[in-house]
Design an enzyme around this catalytic site. Structure first.
Site, PDB file in Angstrom:
ATOM      1  N   LYS A 271      36.045  41.359  29.315  1.00 50.41           N
ATOM      2  CA  LYS A 271      37.110  40.349  29.448  1.00 50.41           C
ATOM      3  C   LYS A 271      38.189  40.551  28.379  1.00 50.41           C
ATOM      4  CE  LYS A 271      34.697  38.396  32.677  1.00 50.41           C
ATOM      5  NZ  LYS A 271      35.067  38.586  34.079  1.00 50.41           N
ATOM      6  N   HIS A 291      41.270  40.179  37.440  1.00 48.35           N
ATOM      7  CA  HIS A 291      39.870  39.770  37.563  1.00 48.35           C
ATOM      8  C   HIS A 291      39.474  39.888  39.041  1.00 48.35           C
ATOM      9  CE1 HIS A 291      36.753  36.329  36.701  1.00 48.35           C
ATOM     10  NE2 HIS A 291      36.217  37.519  36.560  1.00 48.35           N
ATOM     11  N   SER A 313      34.913  33.069  38.183  1.00 50.92           N
ATOM     12  CA  SER A 313      33.565  33.491  37.792  1.00 50.92           C
ATOM     13  C   SER A 313      32.507  32.787  38.638  1.00 50.92           C
ATOM     14  CB  SER A 313      33.318  33.149  36.324  1.00 50.92           C
ATOM     15  OG  SER A 313      34.341  33.679  35.539  1.00 50.92           O
ATOM     16  N   ALA A 314      31.482  33.565  38.992  1.00 53.48           N
ATOM     17  CA  ALA A 314      30.320  33.030  39.710  1.00 53.48           C
ATOM     18  C   ALA A 314      30.670  32.406  41.069  1.00 53.48           C
ATOM     19  CB  ALA A 314      29.561  32.033  38.835  1.00 53.48           C
ATOM     20  N   CYS A 315      31.640  32.996  41.766  1.00 51.93           N
ATOM     21  CA  CYS A 315      31.990  32.536  43.120  1.00 51.93           C
ATOM     22  C   CYS A 315      31.609  33.587  44.152  1.00 51.93           C
ATOM     23  CB  CYS A 315      33.483  32.265  43.226  1.00 51.93           C
ATOM     24  SG  CYS A 315      33.974  30.696  42.554  1.00 51.93           S
ATOM     25  N   ASN A 319      28.503  39.549  45.277  1.00 57.49           N
ATOM     26  CA  ASN A 319      27.956  39.543  46.638  1.00 57.49           C
ATOM     27  C   ASN A 319      28.935  40.152  47.634  1.00 57.49           C
ATOM     28  OD1 ASN A 319      25.674  38.328  45.703  1.00 57.49           O
ATOM     29  ND2 ASN A 319      26.197  36.274  46.428  1.00 57.49           N
ATOM     30  N   ASP A 338      34.152  43.183  39.339  1.00 56.87           N
ATOM     31  CA  ASP A 338      34.720  42.180  38.433  1.00 56.87           C
ATOM     32  C   ASP A 338      36.168  42.433  38.015  1.00 56.87           C
ATOM     33  OD1 ASP A 338      34.218  39.751  37.022  1.00 56.87           O
ATOM     34  OD2 ASP A 338      34.090  40.853  35.155  1.00 56.87           O
ATOM     35  N   ARG A 433      22.002  36.850  33.388  1.00 56.73           N
ATOM     36  CA  ARG A 433      22.706  38.029  33.911  1.00 56.73           C
ATOM     37  C   ARG A 433      21.807  39.240  34.071  1.00 56.73           C
ATOM     38  NH1 ARG A 433      28.546  37.334  34.464  1.00 56.73           N
ATOM     39  NH2 ARG A 433      28.861  35.224  33.741  1.00 56.73           N
ATOM     40  N   GLY A 562      26.852  38.368  54.523  1.00 54.12           N
ATOM     41  CA  GLY A 562      27.178  39.457  55.453  1.00 54.12           C
ATOM     42  C   GLY A 562      28.088  39.028  56.595  1.00 54.12           C
TER      43      GLY A 562
HETATM   44  C1  OXD Z   1      32.854  36.073  34.244  1.00 50.16           C
HETATM   45  C2  OXD Z   1      32.043  37.284  34.164  1.00 50.16           C
HETATM   46  O1  OXD Z   1      32.578  35.099  33.555  1.00 50.16           O
HETATM   47  O2  OXD Z   1      32.299  38.195  34.945  1.00 50.16           O
HETATM   48  O3  OXD Z   1      33.824  36.075  35.009  1.00 50.16           O
HETATM   49  O4  OXD Z   1      31.146  37.349  33.314  1.00 50.16           O
HETATM   50 MN    MN Z   2      34.184  37.915  35.896  1.00 47.30          MN
END
Ligand code: OXD
Ligand code: MN
Length: 654
Positions: A271, A291, A313-315, A319, A338, A433, A562
């Site tokens: 980051k 990002h 993040s985390a969306c 996947n 990412d 993670r 999918g």
């Molecule tokens: C985030 C990561 O927080 O990728 O976006 O770790």
């Molecule tokens: Mn990220």
């Protein structure tokens, strides 16, 4: 100061039985007298470019480590580090897999700390927009050069006493690619070294690139820190949570991070470099540091397109990046999950590289059902952090319930026994993670290391929007697309320190990662169109997606994962210029029948999924206006305000 130089490993190599301990330093005065006052326990000092040497010397004088280890990036070195980490209790082996490890942090050091992350520029407005009086700015934190210096002075002197400083040369992007950039991280954490080996191209050859090309590098200084009272609460995970600070000085290409060993705070290539410093370099040089995941989609007729996508993040970025399409004949391949660095080539084609070399993915929710490719990636050469572990030597987190064999016991991320269906707290930390080499991903794209990057045909923005926002819509043009990115909002997640669920503005999914004033960032994005035009290229199309819309009963209206290949299919059709769209006040949506729904297990209420409720959108438009007024003020480009005005009048006329 006594000059002690050990060239032990340089001469002898690391012993065959890797012990995790250095041999006693041997003083060989004179040989390395360009590096003053400390022992080099490992590494080829002669290979260090002068400017890197100066950076090391300056940082050694400040942090006063016991030893210095110049990393060569070899597997042998990696095993040495892992062994040392194991011996100090920082990681435990996971014998169920191949070369996999679990680290458990101090519970106070589990996520990025946005409130303690600062950008330093001469003037405040270079870093942040000026919020409305009385409003707390949320688009980054500015620190003055004076406060920057004193933040360092108050924390760093002597912070590495008794520890080894590791010198980690790394390349963001394939070594030598014209799109890549170099960094050198100095850190006192072996966990960081091992993670950087996974997440970046790390090693001695990077030093050679700096020397040969005489190029600049980003200076990254990291220390896990030493609490003021000298007491480290969790010896296996030293940190100083009370005084954590993450500093960036774009003018000097410099990152300074203190007090946290965790992910985005400590793996400074990610980051801090690839996004915050990266975006400032990109603005200067005329490209984009974003990002975004990057994926390749091949459709049944063999056509392949690359897409970049920005989600907070985390969306579900990982996947989507590794999706197994349910639509027959479709193939998705992964370039990155990412970060994307994107630049127009001489033909005006936007090309992207993934500057990273690994995945630092959120573990909970990842499973053989949701992301089988990630599951196959993480069983080799992976460092897990803050997941739970099992008595058969494996890992566990929420989502992996079906993998637990009868009789297997689970220990949670805090080291306490945990029982499925009984324990009330999560087994794995919600921001736990996996850190795995990208090359292990079974669907890694054959072009993922192409030094020229891959051609980008579409950019997706998205987020978690339980209400009001359709599954997919296409921006009417580039300017409208930039507006869509600027107006992105999403439900908060556990990737940072925010508590509870709320809808938060997260423009371009970059809110915590802007390296400079957001208004100028928008201008930079708008300027891309002219750049492309001059090169006679074609701009990528921009889309907004929302896999997370819920119905009245709180159930997701779209199956996701999918099945999102159906949305990609429509997007590919639009890229090809097919007439399968319909205009709405917010953009183009799939024309009736153009989103393929055959063989879906659940019945989709398309009308509701694509509805654009007037009340919702009136509020949305007002919320966006309030956000712009409060947060961006006079820095907002007139084009973006213009787009919002157009949207507002269209909604009002509905
Ligand atoms: C985030 C990561 O927080 O990728 O976006 O770790
Ligand atoms: Mn990220």
């Amino acid at each position: 100061m006594l000059l002690k130089v050990l060239n032990y490993f340089l001469k002898n190599g690391i012993p065959k039985t890797v012990s995790g301990h250095y041999a006693k330093p041997i003083a060989t005065p004179g040989i390395f007298n360009n590096i003053r006052g400390f022992s080099v326990v490992q590494g080829d000092v002669a290979r260090i470019p002068l400017k890197v040497k100066a950076f090391i010397e300056e940082s050694v004088a400040l942090c006063q480590p016991e030893n210095v280890h110049i990393c060569d990036g070899s597997e042998r070195e990696n095993q040495f580090m892992l062994k040392a980490l194991q011996e100090s209790g920082s990681i435990i082996p996971l014998p169920k897999y191949q070369n996999c490890w679990l680290a458990r942090t101090n519970p106070a050091d589990v996520a990025r700390v946005e409130s303690k992350t600062f950008i330093c520029t001469e003037k405040r407005e270079q870093t942040v927009c000026t919020p409305k009086p009385g409003v707390q700015g949320t688009l980054g934190n500015w620190i003055s050069p004076k406060d920057y210096e004193s933040a360092i002075k108050n924390r760093f002197p002597g912070c590495m006493k008794g520890r080894t400083m590791y010198v980690v040369p790394f390349s963001m992007g394939p070594v030598g690619s014209p799109l890549s950039k170099i960094g050198v991280e100095l850190t006192d954490s072996q966990y960081v070294v091992c993670s950087m080996k996974i997440m970046t191209r790390m090693g001695a050859n990077v030093m050679d690139v700096i020397s040969k090309k005489n190029i600049d590098f980003v200076k990254c200084l990291h220390s896990v820190g030493m609490p003021e009272n000298g007491k480290i609460a969790v010896p296996s995970w030293p940190c100083d949570p009370e005084r954590v600070i993450i500093l960036h000085k774009p003018e000097n290409n410099e990152i300074v991070s203190y007090g946290s060993g965790y992910g985005g705070n400590s793996l400074l290539g990610k980051k801090c470099f690839a996004l915050r410093i990266g975006s400032t370099i990109a603005q200067r040089e005329g490209w984009l540091a974003e990002h975004m995941l990057i994926l390749g989609v091949t459709c049944p007729n063999g056509t392949k397109k690359y897409i970049a996508a920005a989600f907070p993040s985390a969306c579900g970025k990982t996947n989507l990046a590794m999706m197994t399409p349910t639509l027959p004949g479709y193939k998705v391949e992964c370039i990155g999950d990412d970060i994307a660095w994107m630049k127009f080539d001489s033909h005006g084609q936007l090309r992207a590289i993934n500057p990273e070399n690994g995945f630092f993915g959120v573990a909970p929710g990842t499973s053989y059902e949701t992301n089988p490719n990630a599951m196959k990636t993480v069983v080799k050469d992976t460092i897990f952090t803050n997941v739970a572990y099992t008595s058969d030597g494996g890992v566990f987190w929420e989502g992996l319930e079906s993998t637990i064999q009868p009789g297997v016991k689970i220990t949670d991320w805090l080291g306490k026994p945990w029982e499925m269906g009984v324990s009330k707290t999560p087994a794995a930390h919600p921001n736990s993670r996996f850190c795995s080499p990208a090359s292990h991903c079974p669907i890694i794209d054959s072009n993922w290391e192409d030094p020229e990057g891959v051609p980008i045909s579409a950019i997706l923005f998205g987020g978690r929007r339980p209400q009001g926002v359709p599954l997919v819509y296409e921006a009417l043009n580039w300017e409208h697309g930039v507006f869509v990115g600027s107006a992105m909002r999403s439900e908060t997640t556990a990737a940072a320190e925010h508590k509870g669920k709320m809808i938060m503005n997260d423009p371009f999914a970059m809110r915590p990662f802007f390296g400079y004033n957001f208004g100028n960032y928008l201008k930079h994005w708008l300027s891309m169109e002219k750049r492309c035009e001059e090169l006679e290229g074609t701009m990528p199309k921009i889309f907004h997606v929302n896999w997370f819309r819920k119905d009245k009963d709180g159930k997701f209206m779209w199956p996701g994962f999918g099945e999102n290949s159906r949305v990609l299919d429509w997007i590919l059709n639009r890229i090809e210029g097919n007439d399968c769209h319909e205009q709405t006040p917010i953009g183009f949506v799939p024309a009736e029948g153009s989103l393929r729904l055959e063989n879906l297990e659940t019945k989709i209420n398309m009308k509701e999924l694509f509805s654009i409720p007037k009340d919702f959108w009136l509020k949305e438009v007002n919320d966006i206006q309030t956000y712009f007024d409060n947060q961006v003020g006079s820095d907002l480009p007139k084009e973006i305000q213009g787009q919002l005005d157009i949207l507002k009048s269209k909604i009002e006329k509905m």
